[in-house]
Design an enzyme around this catalytic site. Structure first.
Site, mmCIF file in Angstrom:
data_model
loop_
_atom_site.group_PDB
_atom_site.id
_atom_site.type_symbol
_atom_site.label_atom_id
_atom_site.label_comp_id
_atom_site.label_asym_id
_atom_site.label_seq_id
_atom_site.Cartn_x
_atom_site.Cartn_y
_atom_site.Cartn_z
ATOM 1 N N CYS A 1 -0.699 5.661 7.128
ATOM 2 C CA CYS A 1 -2.068 5.308 7.503
ATOM 3 C C CYS A 1 -2.093 4.469 8.779
ATOM 4 C CB CYS A 1 -2.706 4.545 6.345
ATOM 5 S SG CYS A 1 -4.358 3.941 6.683
ATOM 6 N N GLN B 1 -19.106 -9.830 11.714
ATOM 7 C CA GLN B 1 -17.650 -9.958 11.588
ATOM 8 C C GLN B 1 -17.176 -9.441 10.233
ATOM 9 O OE1 GLN B 1 -15.859 -10.575 14.024
ATOM 10 N NE2 GLN B 1 -16.872 -11.964 15.446
ATOM 11 N N CYS C 1 -11.768 -11.443 21.080
ATOM 12 C CA CYS C 1 -10.901 -10.657 20.205
ATOM 13 C C CYS C 1 -9.690 -10.126 20.958
ATOM 14 C CB CYS C 1 -11.679 -9.497 19.571
ATOM 15 S SG CYS C 1 -12.335 -8.329 20.782
ATOM 16 N N CYS D 1 -8.224 0.996 -1.075
ATOM 17 C CA CYS D 1 -7.609 0.410 0.121
ATOM 18 C C CYS D 1 -7.414 -1.083 -0.112
ATOM 19 C CB CYS D 1 -8.509 0.639 1.339
ATOM 20 S SG CYS D 1 -7.884 -0.154 2.832
ATOM 21 N N CYS E 1 0.860 -1.182 0.000
ATOM 22 C CA CYS E 1 0.000 0.000 0.000
ATOM 23 C C CYS E 1 0.895 1.229 0.000
ATOM 24 C CB CYS E 1 -0.892 -0.010 1.232
ATOM 25 S SG CYS E 1 -1.921 1.463 1.411
ATOM 26 N N ASP F 1 -19.460 -14.270 23.258
ATOM 27 C CA ASP F 1 -18.560 -13.481 22.420
ATOM 28 C C ASP F 1 -18.594 -12.037 22.942
ATOM 29 O OD1 ASP F 1 -17.053 -12.309 20.469
ATOM 30 O OD2 ASP F 1 -18.290 -12.940 18.779
#
Length: 448
Positions: free
Chosen positions: A77, A282, A404, A158, A71, A377
Site C-alpha cells: 500500500c 487538518q 507542511c 486501515c 498492517c 498556512d
C-alpha cells in the site's frame, strides 16, 4: 553503478521523502522501505548524475529501528511509507529534518527546535478518500494506490484511520457490490462511482459518508442512503459529489445531499465547527489542537490586536484566535471554505471576524488594515513572492508561519529575515501524519 546491478550497502540516514540513504563508492543511493542501520542488498533501478535509486531485494541485517509493520498490506500500500520504522525514531527523524532544513536552506544558526508534538501513531486520520475499482473476480475493491502506480490495494480496514470508520468501509463496499452500480474506469472513462470517502469528528463521533461519481445522480444510491443513515447511529449525512473530469482531483464542484445533513459537527479549541465533505480540515485533530494551543500561548494575546489569517480555510485557527484578539481577518481562495468559515463564526457567536474570498497575493497588498500579527498556512509550495514582499511592507510585530513542507518553510523564512527585519524566535514541529515522512511545523518570527 549500472542499472540492474545488485549491490550491498549500509543505510546511513533517511531522506525527507522517506527513503533510506546509502552510498556506493561515495555515490548516494536512495532505497524505499529501509531505515538507518539496515544492511541490505538492493537492485539499482535508476542511475542519475548525482544519485541512484534502488529497490530493496534483501535485508541482510536488521536495524535496531526496524519493526514489524502492523498492517498486513504495508509492503504493497502507498498510504504509509514508514510502518517498518519504530515510532520514536520516526519522531527523531522529523525533528532533525526540520532543524537541518532550516540550517541548510534557511541559513539559520542560533535557534532551538522544540520537542515534536505527537499523539497516537495509529487511528489518527479523521478523513479518508478511497479510490474504487473492480478486482479480477468482479468484486468492488477500495483502498490506497500501490506506491508509484494506480493499482488499488484492496483493504477492509486501515490502521491509520479512526477505527470507528473500519466497519463502514467493509460493509458499505459490500452494499455497493449488491447494488451493482458501475465503477468508473480511468482508462475508458466509463462507469459511475470513483471514490468512497469518510470524514469523522474526532471529538463528536459524527460521520459523513460521501460517494464521488462521474454521474450526476443515482436512484439506487439515493434509496440506499436512507438505509445507511438508519443502520449506522453515528452517520449524520450521506452525500454524492459529482466529478466527471478526467483528473487526479478527487472532488468535483457540486455535492448533493442524499440523506441527513451536508456537514458534521466537530469540537476544536473549544469551538463548534461544521465540516463539509470537500472543505479542508487538518486530518489529525488532536495534534492540530496541541499545535494551535502552543502557538496561542506564544502569541500572548492581550485582546487589543488586529490579526490577519492568510489561507484561513474554514476558520480553524481564525475563530479561536478571534476569541482572544480585537479583530481577525481571514483570507481564503476556496469559495466553499469561506462559506463554511462564515457559518462557523455564526455558530459560535463570533462577531469580531471578517472573511474575504480571494487569492492571498492579490488581496493582502490591497488591504488598509495594519495588522499586529499575521498568520499564514500556505500550500506545500509555500508563499508567492508577492506575499513575502507585502509581509515585509506591512511589518507586523509577529508572523506565524505554519508549514507542511520544511524546505519551502526555510526558503520563505530566509527571505523574511535576510534584511534584518525579523528574527526566528520559535520552531515547533508536529507529527500530523505518523507512519509517513510528512512533518508539520509552526515557526514564529518577531520584528527586530
Amino acid at each position: 553503478m549500472q542499472q540492474g546491478e545488485l549491490v550491498t550497502l549500509d543505510i546511513e540516514d533517511v531522506s525527507s521523502e522517506g527513503n533510506g540513504i546509502g552510498k556506493v563508492n561515495q555515490q548516494v543511493v536512495f532505497v524505499p522501505n529501509t531505515v538507518t542501520g539496515d544492511r541490505i542488498t538492493t537492485r539499482i533501478i535508476r542511475v542519475k548524475k548525482k544519485h541512484a535509486e534502488g529497490k530493496l531485494e534483501e535485508i541482510q541485517e536488521d536495524s535496531k529501528y526496524r519493526i514489524r509493520p502492523r498492517c498486513i498490506v504495508a509492503d504493497k500500500c502507498g498510504g504509509c511509507q514508514w510502518q517498518h520504522i519504530d515510532y520514536e525514531y520516526q519522531l527523531k527523524v522529523k525533528e532533525t529534518q526540520v532543524k537541518e532544513t532550516l540550517t541548510r536552506i534557511g541559513g539559520f544558526q542560533d535557534f532551538r527546535v522544540e520537542t515534536i508534538f505527537s499523539d497516537e501513531d495509529l487511528g489518527y486520520r479523521n478523513k479518508v478518500n478511497y479510490p474504487l475499482g473492480v478486482a479480477e473476480n468482479g468484486n468492488i475493491k477500495a483502498g490506497y494506490y500501490q506506491l508509484g502506480s494506480h493499482q488499488i490495494v484492496n483493504i477492509n480496514q486501515c490502521p491509520i484511520q479512526d477505527d470507528r470508520l473500519n466497519p463502514l468501509l467493509k460493509e458499505i463496499k459490500q452494499d455497493l457490490q449488491t447494488l451493482q452500480i458501475p465503477i468508473y474506469n480511468e482508462e475508458t472513462r466509463k462507469g459511475a462511482l470513483r471514490h468512497l470517502c469518510f470524514r469523522i469528528g474526532k471529538n463528536t463521533g459524527e460521520i459523513l459518508l460521501t460517494l464521488v461519481s462521474a454521474q450526476v445522480s443515482n436512484a439506487a444510491i439515493e434509496k440506499q442512503a436512507q438505509k445507511w443513515l438508519q443502520h449506522y447511529p453515528n452517520l449524520v449525512g450521506v452525500c454524492l459529489n459529482h466529478n466527471p473530469k478526467s483528473t487526479n482531483v478527487i472532488f468535483g464542484k457540486e455535492t448533493d445531499l442524499l440523506a441527513g445533513r451536508l456537514y458534521l459537527n466537530e469540537i476544536f479549541a473549544g469551538l463548534t465547527f461544521h465540516l463539509r465533505p470537500e472543505t479542508f480540515f487538518q486530518v489529525n485533530t488532536n495534534v492540530a489542537e496541541a499545535l494551535f494551543n502552543q502557538v496561542l500561548s506564544q502569541l500572548d494575546l492581550q485582546g487589543n490586536e488586529t490579526v490577519i489569517d492568510l489561507y484561513c480555510g474554514i476558520g480553524t485557527f481564525t475563530l479561536p484566535i478571534a476569541k482572544k484578539a480585537k479583530q481577525v481577518i481571514g483570507i481564503e481562495s476556496h469559495n466553499l471554505s469561506i462559506e463554511q468559515a462564515n457559518r462557523n463564526a455564526q455558530v459560535n457567536d463570533i462577531e469580531n471576524v471578517k472573511f474575504i474570498l480571494g487569492q492571498t497575493e492579490v488581496i493582502l497588498p490591497e488591504m488598509d488594515e495594519k495588522p499586529d500579527i499575521i498568520i499564514l498556512d500556505p500550500p506545500r509550495k509555500g508563499c508567492q513572492p508577492e506575499v513575502i514582499e507585502t509581509l515585509l511592507t506591512l511589518k507586523p510585530q509577529k508572523i506565524v508561519y505554519i508549514s507542511c513542507h520544511p524546505a519551502t518553510l526555510a526558503r520563505d523564512l530566509k527571505m523574511l529575515c535576510e534584511n534584518g527585519d525579523y528574527k526566528l524566535t520559535f520552531v515547533q514541529p508536529a507529527d500530523f501524519f505518523p507512519q509517513t515522512p510528512h512533518v508539520e511545523t509552526a515557526a514564529i518570527l518577531c520584528r527586530n
